[in-house]
Scaffold this active site. Structure first.
Site, PDB file in Angstrom:
ATOM      1  N   HIS A 220      -4.494   4.024  -1.448  1.00  0.00           N
ATOM      2  CA  HIS A 220      -5.154   5.226  -0.838  1.00  0.00           C
ATOM      3  C   HIS A 220      -3.850   6.352  -1.173  1.00  0.00           C
ATOM      4  O   HIS A 220      -3.420   7.158  -0.420  1.00  0.00           O
ATOM      5  CB  HIS A 220      -5.454   5.339   0.471  1.00  0.00           C
ATOM      6  CG  HIS A 220      -6.719   4.601   0.731  1.00  0.00           C
ATOM      7  ND1 HIS A 220      -6.904   3.970   2.047  1.00  0.00           N
ATOM      8  CD2 HIS A 220      -7.746   4.105  -0.242  1.00  0.00           C
ATOM      9  CE1 HIS A 220      -8.289   3.448   2.085  1.00  0.00           C
ATOM     10  NE2 HIS A 220      -8.554   3.450   0.566  1.00  0.00           N
TER      11      HIS A 220
ATOM     12  N   HIS B 218     -19.487  -2.535  -2.461  1.00  0.00           N
ATOM     13  CA  HIS B 218     -18.700  -1.452  -1.765  1.00  0.00           C
ATOM     14  C   HIS B 218     -18.313  -0.812  -3.162  1.00  0.00           C
ATOM     15  O   HIS B 218     -17.740  -1.234  -4.047  1.00  0.00           O
ATOM     16  CB  HIS B 218     -17.606  -1.932  -0.955  1.00  0.00           C
ATOM     17  CG  HIS B 218     -16.617  -0.785  -0.572  1.00  0.00           C
ATOM     18  ND1 HIS B 218     -16.977   0.558  -0.162  1.00  0.00           N
ATOM     19  CD2 HIS B 218     -15.249  -0.684  -0.236  1.00  0.00           C
ATOM     20  CE1 HIS B 218     -15.803   1.206   0.176  1.00  0.00           C
ATOM     21  NE2 HIS B 218     -14.963   0.298   0.042  1.00  0.00           N
TER      22      HIS B 218
ATOM     23  N   GLU C  49     -15.982   1.979  -3.615  1.00  0.00           N
ATOM     24  CA  GLU C  49     -14.721   2.523  -3.770  1.00  0.00           C
ATOM     25  C   GLU C  49     -13.875   2.163  -4.976  1.00  0.00           C
ATOM     26  O   GLU C  49     -14.200   0.881  -5.477  1.00  0.00           O
ATOM     27  CB  GLU C  49     -13.781   2.107  -2.461  1.00  0.00           C
ATOM     28  CG  GLU C  49     -12.401   3.202  -2.342  1.00  0.00           C
ATOM     29  CD  GLU C  49     -11.678   2.815  -1.030  1.00  0.00           C
ATOM     30  OE1 GLU C  49     -12.204   2.410  -0.085  1.00  0.00           O
ATOM     31  OE2 GLU C  49     -10.910   3.850  -0.898  1.00  0.00           O
TER      32      GLU C  49
ATOM     33  N   ASP D  99     -11.333   0.821  -5.975  1.00  0.00           N
ATOM     34  CA  ASP D  99     -10.459  -0.390  -6.012  1.00  0.00           C
ATOM     35  C   ASP D  99     -11.430  -1.577  -6.508  1.00  0.00           C
ATOM     36  O   ASP D  99     -11.228  -2.694  -6.914  1.00  0.00           O
ATOM     37  CB  ASP D  99      -9.869  -0.601  -4.937  1.00  0.00           C
ATOM     38  CG  ASP D  99     -10.535  -0.603  -3.568  1.00  0.00           C
ATOM     39  OD1 ASP D  99     -11.141   0.144  -3.395  1.00  0.00           O
ATOM     40  OD2 ASP D  99     -10.069  -1.364  -2.896  1.00  0.00           O
TER      41      ASP D  99
ATOM     42  N   HIS E 104     -15.634  -0.032   5.728  1.00  0.00           N
ATOM     43  CA  HIS E 104     -15.308   1.233   6.061  1.00  0.00           C
ATOM     44  C   HIS E 104     -15.800   2.568   5.424  1.00  0.00           C
ATOM     45  O   HIS E 104     -15.615   3.686   5.746  1.00  0.00           O
ATOM     46  CB  HIS E 104     -13.822   1.277   6.320  1.00  0.00           C
ATOM     47  CG  HIS E 104     -13.373   1.385   4.951  1.00  0.00           C
ATOM     48  ND1 HIS E 104     -12.222   2.493   4.478  1.00  0.00           N
ATOM     49  CD2 HIS E 104     -13.494   0.772   3.668  1.00  0.00           C
ATOM     50  CE1 HIS E 104     -12.101   2.501   3.464  1.00  0.00           C
ATOM     51  NE2 HIS E 104     -12.441   1.093   2.702  1.00  0.00           N
TER      52      HIS E 104
ATOM     53  N   ASP F 172     -14.582  -5.212   2.159  1.00  0.00           N
ATOM     54  CA  ASP F 172     -13.051  -4.809   2.890  1.00  0.00           C
ATOM     55  C   ASP F 172     -13.101  -5.464   4.240  1.00  0.00           C
ATOM     56  O   ASP F 172     -11.906  -5.954   4.752  1.00  0.00           O
ATOM     57  CB  ASP F 172     -12.862  -3.398   3.097  1.00  0.00           C
ATOM     58  CG  ASP F 172     -12.644  -2.879   1.943  1.00  0.00           C
ATOM     59  OD1 ASP F 172     -12.049  -3.373   0.919  1.00  0.00           O
ATOM     60  OD2 ASP F 172     -13.016  -1.327   1.882  1.00  0.00           O
TER      61      ASP F 172
ATOM     62  N   TYR G 100      -4.544  -3.951   8.370  1.00  0.00           N
ATOM     63  CA  TYR G 100      -5.789  -3.474   7.446  1.00  0.00           C
ATOM     64  C   TYR G 100      -6.733  -2.949   8.702  1.00  0.00           C
ATOM     65  O   TYR G 100      -7.223  -1.699   8.462  1.00  0.00           O
ATOM     66  CB  TYR G 100      -6.283  -4.621   6.791  1.00  0.00           C
ATOM     67  CG  TYR G 100      -7.341  -4.006   5.617  1.00  0.00           C
ATOM     68  CD1 TYR G 100      -6.992  -3.955   4.372  1.00  0.00           C
ATOM     69  CD2 TYR G 100      -8.406  -3.752   6.220  1.00  0.00           C
ATOM     70  CE1 TYR G 100      -7.795  -3.542   3.751  1.00  0.00           C
ATOM     71  CE2 TYR G 100      -9.199  -3.002   5.288  1.00  0.00           C
ATOM     72  CZ  TYR G 100      -9.078  -2.935   3.910  1.00  0.00           C
ATOM     73  OH  TYR G 100      -9.804  -2.775   2.910  1.00  0.00           O
TER      74      TYR G 100
ATOM     75  N   HIS H 195     -10.248  -8.287  -0.469  1.00  0.00           N
ATOM     76  CA  HIS H 195      -8.833  -8.469  -0.450  1.00  0.00           C
ATOM     77  C   HIS H 195      -8.046  -9.604   0.262  1.00  0.00           C
ATOM     78  O   HIS H 195      -8.823  -9.837   1.163  1.00  0.00           O
ATOM     79  CB  HIS H 195      -8.243  -6.940   0.009  1.00  0.00           C
ATOM     80  CG  HIS H 195      -8.674  -5.685  -0.490  1.00  0.00           C
ATOM     81  ND1 HIS H 195      -8.385  -5.102  -1.678  1.00  0.00           N
ATOM     82  CD2 HIS H 195      -9.327  -4.866   0.218  1.00  0.00           C
ATOM     83  CE1 HIS H 195      -8.695  -3.902  -1.946  1.00  0.00           C
ATOM     84  NE2 HIS H 195      -9.363  -3.844  -0.958  1.00  0.00           N
TER      85      HIS H 195
HETATM   86 FE1  FEO Z   1     -12.762   0.352   0.819  1.00  0.00          FE
HETATM   87 FE2  FEO Z   1     -11.019  -1.903  -0.875  1.00  0.00          FE
HETATM   88  O1  FEO Z   1     -11.860  -0.372  -0.754  1.00  0.00           O
END
Ligand code: FEO
Length: 398
Positions: free
Chosen positions: A23, A80, A82, A84, A148, A168, A197, A230
């Site tokens: 981020h 998700h 995002e 990544d 999230h 996540d 996290y 992750h």
């Molecule tokens: Fe919320 Fe691993 O991206």
């Protein structure tokens, strides 16, 4: 690279050993991370679940092609969006345009906002309970907004004893050769990173996490594997990580107090250490942690505060304001929406001395309960001043 994780599921992600910040510079990732993508093959169908961060898109595609003829991918599921996890999606979609992309409505909006070439993609919007039939098996979607991001969903494969793709949630920024949580030597680090996290990413959404975990448990789904996006994949310690999420998502505190300060000429540091001595004396069982906001890792400090029942925060007064480090930390603390924690503030000053009061006001707005009046010290504390701090009666109330 791919690794079989169950009979029908392969890991096709990327371990990012060198990632140290995430981020932008908002989150430290001292143990690296991984972007876990999965290939699910069942009932004659092939499903790609999530992708990887954009810098690794070509590597991901090349690796995927070694695992599967990507023209045989029937569906893509984006739990998700995002960057990544959706970063390699444009490259994949160039190769297999028209492949249905399953996601929430918010997921589609976010993909369109990130990947402007996506306007023509074949989105299939899903809701909780809808499923993708895979022969005599299926993949069920479970919306999990704000775990999230607003788009987040889980997906659940009912084969192989039950595989929950949790994006996540339950994840950790943790690069390791061990794909699973089986190795006992990896566990302390995995749990530490899971907590970091949680504290830094998921804590603002505590009520939603608590509700979602309860909903999941209420569904009574068999779960043999939790496959987050992750870090390590949970299969040996599923009850432990779920129990941690249940605890962390309530107002959470251990028998711990964090003393965090910034200092210009060591006076506020000396106050911090005297106060820490006093807290130890008043609460012999309590773990007292001392952190310098300008020198220690900000996300580790936030994790300490997340774990603590109280924060004792100090700062010199600089131009009628706070130091850069304390000011920034207070902004991050407010964003976490922590509840049920106490605070006491302190600081050395030369002439105006607003620092401790400013911190107390900011912490109160952030949801902390101030204990006692801000403690102020003009110039350098004498041995008597430090002794008085050590025996400050209000420390017993922390
Ligand atoms: Fe919320 Fe691993 O991206």
């Amino acid at each position: 690279m791919h690794k079989q994780i169950t009979e029908h599921v392969e890991w096709v992600g990327k371990v990012d050993w060198e990632l140290k910040h995430f981020h932008g510079d908002e989150l430290s990732t001292s143990r690296g991370s991984s972007y876990n993508a999965y290939l699910l093959r069942a009932g004659g169908k092939t499903v790609l679940i999530d992708t990887v961060w954009r810098p690794y898109d070509h590597e991901f595609l090349d690796s995927l092609k070694e695992t599967v003829d990507i023209r045989t991918i029937d569906y893509i599921v984006m739990n998700h969006s995002e960057i990544d996890h959706s970063g390699a999606l444009p490259l994949i979609m160039k190769e297999i345009p028209g492949t249905p992309v399953y996601c929430t409505a918010k997921g589609r909006d976010i993909i369109l906002g990130h990947h402007h070439e996506a306007a023509d993609w074949n989105f299939r919007i899903v809701h909780t309970g809808e499923r993708l039939e895979l022969g005599d098996r299926s993949l069920t979607f479970i919306e999990a907004p704000f775990l999230h991001w607003p788009d987040t969903m889980f997906s659940y494969f009912d084969g192989d004893g039950g595989v929950l793709f949790s994006t996540d949630a339950f994840g950790q920024h943790f690069a390791t050769e061990s794909l699973f949580d089986d190795a006992e030597e990896d566990l302390p680090a995995a749990f530490d990173e899971a907590m970091k996290y949680y504290a830094n990413i998921l804590a603002p959404f505590n009520p939603l996490v608590s509700k979602k975990v309860a909903e999941l448990l209420g569904m009574n789904l068999p779960i043999a594997v939790i496959a987050p996006s992750h870090g390590i994949i949970w299969r040996s310690h599923i009850p432990e990580i779920i129990e941690r999420y249940q605890k962390w998502s309530k107002p959470y505190a251990e028998d711990r107090v964090t003393v965090v300060y910034d200092t210009m000429w060591d006076s506020t540091r000396r106050m911090a250490e005297a106060l820490a001595d006093g807290i130890r004396a008043a609460h012999p069982e309590t773990t007292v942690v001392i952190r310098n906001a300008a020198k220690d890792d900000k996300n580790d400090i936030l994790t300490d505060i997340f774990r603590s029942r109280a924060v004792v925060m100090g700062c010199p007064t600089i131009n009628n304001e706070l130091s850069y480090a304390i000011d920034g930390l207070l902004g991050m603390i407010k964003g976490l929406k922590l509840k049920g924690k106490r605070c006491l503030t302190f600081g050395s000053y030369g002439w105006s001395g607003e620092g401790p009061k400013l911190i107390a006001e900011r912490l109160k707005v952030a949801g902390f309960e101030p204990v006692g009046e801000p403690l102020r010290q003009q110039w350098v504390p004498t041995p008597e001043d430090l002794a008085a701090l050590r025996s400050t009666p209000v420390l017993a109330e922390l």
